[in-house]
Design a protein around this motif. Structure first.
Motif, short mmCIF file in Angstrom:
data_model
loop_
_atom_site.label_atom_id
_atom_site.label_comp_id
_atom_site.label_asym_id
_atom_site.label_seq_id
_atom_site.Cartn_x
_atom_site.Cartn_y
_atom_site.Cartn_z
N TYR A 139 77.78 -8.35 -1.36
CA TYR A 139 77.63 -7.98 -2.91
C TYR A 139 78.74 -6.86 -3.24
CZ TYR A 139 73.34 -10.56 -1.70
OH TYR A 139 72.29 -11.47 -1.53
N LEU B 77 65.34 -10.14 7.91
CA LEU B 77 66.63 -9.80 7.14
C LEU B 77 67.12 -8.55 7.39
CD1 LEU B 77 67.61 -10.94 3.88
CD2 LEU B 77 67.35 -8.29 3.86
N ARG C 278 77.48 -4.10 -0.38
CA ARG C 278 76.15 -4.04 0.36
C ARG C 278 76.27 -5.35 1.07
NH1 ARG C 278 71.28 -7.13 -1.04
NH2 ARG C 278 69.80 -6.54 0.49
N SER D 126 74.21 -8.23 3.55
CA SER D 126 72.74 -8.44 3.99
C SER D 126 73.07 -9.77 4.99
CB SER D 126 71.72 -8.73 3.20
OG SER D 126 72.11 -9.97 2.46
N ALA E 169 70.62 -12.67 6.47
CA ALA E 169 69.27 -13.35 6.57
C ALA E 169 69.38 -14.20 7.79
CB ALA E 169 69.03 -13.93 5.08
C1 OGA Z 1 68.89 -14.98 1.16
C2 OGA Z 1 68.46 -13.67 0.44
C3 OGA Z 1 68.70 -11.42 0.08
C4 OGA Z 1 69.67 -10.26 0.22
O1 OGA Z 1 70.14 -14.80 1.73
O2 OGA Z 1 68.11 -15.81 1.36
O3 OGA Z 1 67.26 -13.72 0.08
O4 OGA Z 1 69.10 -8.97 0.26
N1 OGA Z 1 69.13 -12.56 0.65
O5 OGA Z 1 70.78 -10.35 0.30
#
Ligand code: OGA
Ligand code: NI
Length: 271
Positions: free
Chosen positions: A128, A152, A210, A212, A214
């Protein structure tokens, strides 16, 4: 919940975040070879800023690893190794957590063991942009995940979850050593509503780009998840239709905009 002392080392977590970040830093062409809007593809990249949201992601199946890892990006060179290590560790943790959850439901330790062993894991690797106007743009719209549980890992703040009671958004604070765990649609089905799926979203971080990751855990693609018979009786009728991961993909594929969510489509006796 957030879990600590989960057995996944800081170096494995850091390595996975680095691999993700290095992947997103590749050229458009390099990432573009994975681009597809066909949600049934086992490896898929999407990027873009549209309809008030900005997110790039690479989603790939991760279990059994040897079936999929050769389809993952070969660049950056350490991607497969670093992301693969995280995938293996996250899966071990998911199986441990599932054991505890099934026990808490009063279902024996062997319950679904074989199906879970053969179950599927999907990694959603998200990137992001940094952005400071939450009213203008978000990262990922509210949704629930389809599987039993999601683990996550986030590089900084951005994840928000909807409180089941007051329906307000709560930020999940980034803690470098912790992993966030939440319930998905299929655990709601399995537990006949004892556990509720978690609505969550991602907002953009005002200070940082950012990342992440998951890790979503469920049964294999054609295995139907049904409510545990042990939890049903005269007072507790079955509340959900059976469904598989493939049913979920088909549902999303055919879903007309603004139609109800997958979990709502499974609820019996409620229009
Ligand atoms: C996903 C999700 C949340 C995030 O990939 O399903 O909910 O913080 N990600 O990126
Ligand atoms: Ni999600």
């Amino acid at each position: 919940m957030q879990v600590v002392n989960h057995g996944i080392s800081q170096s494995v977590m850091k390595g996975a975040l680095e691999a993700a970040s290095d992947f997103f830093a590749l050229s458009k062409e390099a990432k573009g070879q994975f681009a597809s809007d066909d949600i049934r593809r086992p490896v898929r990249y999407e990027t873009g800023t549209k309809d008030g949201k900005a997110r790039s992601f690479l989603k790939h199946y991760a279990h059994p690893l040897s079936d999929w890892i050769h389809l993952w990006p070969a660049e950056p060179p350490s991607y497969r190794e670093k992301m693969g290590m995280f995938a293996i560790e996250a899966r071990k943790l998911a199986l441990q957590l599932m054991d505890a959850i099934l026990e808490s439901l009063g279902l024996g330790p062997a319950y679904l063991r074989k199906e879970l062993e053969e179950g599927m894991q999907m990694l959603a690797v998200n990137g992001y942009p940094q952005f400071s106007q939450p009213d203008v743009m978000v990262g990922l719209f509210p949704h629930s995940d389809y599987g039993f549980i999601t683990i996550l890992l986030q590089s900084c703040n951005g994840l928000e979850v909807m409180d089941h009671d007051d329906k307000c958004w709560r930020a999940v604070p980034h803690q470098p050593e912790a992993l966030h765990v939440h319930i998905g649609d299929h655990l709601e089905v399995l537990s006949n509503g004892e556990f509720k799926t978690l609505i969550h979203r991602a907002v953009l971080n005002p200070d940082n780009r950012r990342i992440s990751i998951a890790s979503i855990h469920g049964l294999s693609i054609d295995e139907k998840v049904s409510t545990a018979k042990e939890l049903l009786d005269g007072q507790q009728p079955k509340r959900y239709e059976d469904s598989s991961f493939r049913d979920y993909l088909d549902y999303l594929h055919w879903k007309i905009k603004n139609q109800r969510s997958f979990i709502d489509s499974l609820k019996i006796g409620r229009a």
